[in-house]
Design an enzyme around this catalytic site. Structure first.
Site, PDB file in Angstrom:
ATOM      1  N   CYS A 181       0.871  -1.178   0.000  1.00  0.00           N
ATOM      2  CA  CYS A 181       0.000   0.000   0.000  1.00  0.00           C
ATOM      3  C   CYS A 181       0.907   1.226   0.000  1.00  0.00           C
ATOM      4  O   CYS A 181       2.104   1.116  -0.253  1.00  0.00           O
ATOM      5  CB  CYS A 181      -0.942  -0.009   1.204  1.00  0.00           C
ATOM      6  SG  CYS A 181      -0.080  -0.132   2.786  1.00  0.00           S
ATOM      7  N   THR A 182       0.371   2.382   0.295  1.00  0.00           N
ATOM      8  CA  THR A 182       1.150   3.620   0.181  1.00  0.00           C
ATOM      9  C   THR A 182       2.317   3.662   1.152  1.00  0.00           C
ATOM     10  O   THR A 182       3.474   3.795   0.760  1.00  0.00           O
ATOM     11  CB  THR A 182       0.252   4.847   0.406  1.00  0.00           C
ATOM     12  OG1 THR A 182      -0.857   4.773  -0.487  1.00  0.00           O
ATOM     13  CG2 THR A 182       1.020   6.137   0.158  1.00  0.00           C
TER      14      THR A 182
END
Length: 249
Positions: A181-182
């Protein structure tokens, strides 16, 4: 030049409202802007300001035993990419609504960015198993970029992930699955949930895409990484994608 930081840390916070007041007072004194989410399970923050102000903000956190091991991802921009400072107390620092996904005793198994880069280059993990990069972000974020060949899911919010992943579970049994994810927080919760659901072949990308960019660059990644501020997205060299719009104006 503005310093931008992204960080999250799971740790029990007995009085989230009082802690939020402390964070707000310190950030306001240092003229920082951005967003901080606080819950009983920890803190998730994106802040921007002068380099000295950022370090002055982080110093008390790093001195607090609850935040031992806090890892911060840095980037730079010409302007502050936040309009104001927002401090919020929430039930979770990222909403997933699945019990047992707060790493109270131990994190889900991680894999370092440089190891993932090597696996992607050689086409398999160190045991010869195929590697599937599992994007736990929503469709809007994925549109800006993701790992080449990643499994992406048609979700609008993180809470949609379990149902969207269900049709793929059998096909993933023979793979080493790397959730990402980020910045790491969603893939950490997702990896814990998947393990609880019997998927013992799941790892999480340590420090997320931003950590990968910082440590490895863009090897095996197509495009940019969406971020939650006015920069819109960051390229693998951590420069803002929004520069493209400025250059075209």
């Amino acid at each position: 030049m503005v310093t931008n930081i992204a960080a999250y840390h799971f740790t029990p916070i007995a009085r989230p409202e009082a802690f939020a007041d402390e964070i707000r007072e310190r950030a306001e004194q240092l003229a920082l802007r951005g967003s901080v989410l606080i819950a009983g399970e920890g803190v998730n923050l994106f802040l921007a300001g002068g380099a000295e102000a950022i370090e002055a903000f982080l110093a008390p956190l790093r001195a607090d035993p609850r935040f031992a091991g806090l890892r911060v991802k840095y980037s730079r921009s010409a302007q502050v990419p936040f309009a104001r400072l927002k401090i919020k107390v929430k039930p979770e620092i990222i909403s997933f609504r699945r019990p047992g996904t707060t790493p109270e005793d131990a994190r889900a198994p991680t894999v370092a960015p440089h190891v993932v880069a090597r696996w992607l280059e050689q086409g398999h993990d160190d045991d010869g198993r195929r590697v599937v990069m599992l994007d736990t972000r929503n469709a809007q974020e994925v549109a800006y970029g993701t790992f080449t060949g990643a499994l992406t899911l048609p979700i609008d919010k993180f809470t949609d992930l379990p149902a969207a992943l269900e049709p793929h579970r059998d096909a993933l049994k023979d793979a080493t699955v790397v959730s990402f994810c980020t910045g790491g927080i969603r893939c950490e919760k997702a990896a814990l949930w998947m393990q609880a659901e019997g998927m013992d072949n799941v790892l999480q990308l340590d420090d997320g895409i931003l950590g990968y960019f910082e440590q490895v660059g863009g090897a095996g990644y197509d495009g940019a990484c969406f971020v939650f501020d006015e920069r819109v997205a960051l390229r693998p060299d951590l420069t803002p994608l929004v520069d493209d719009a400025a250059d075209a104006a």
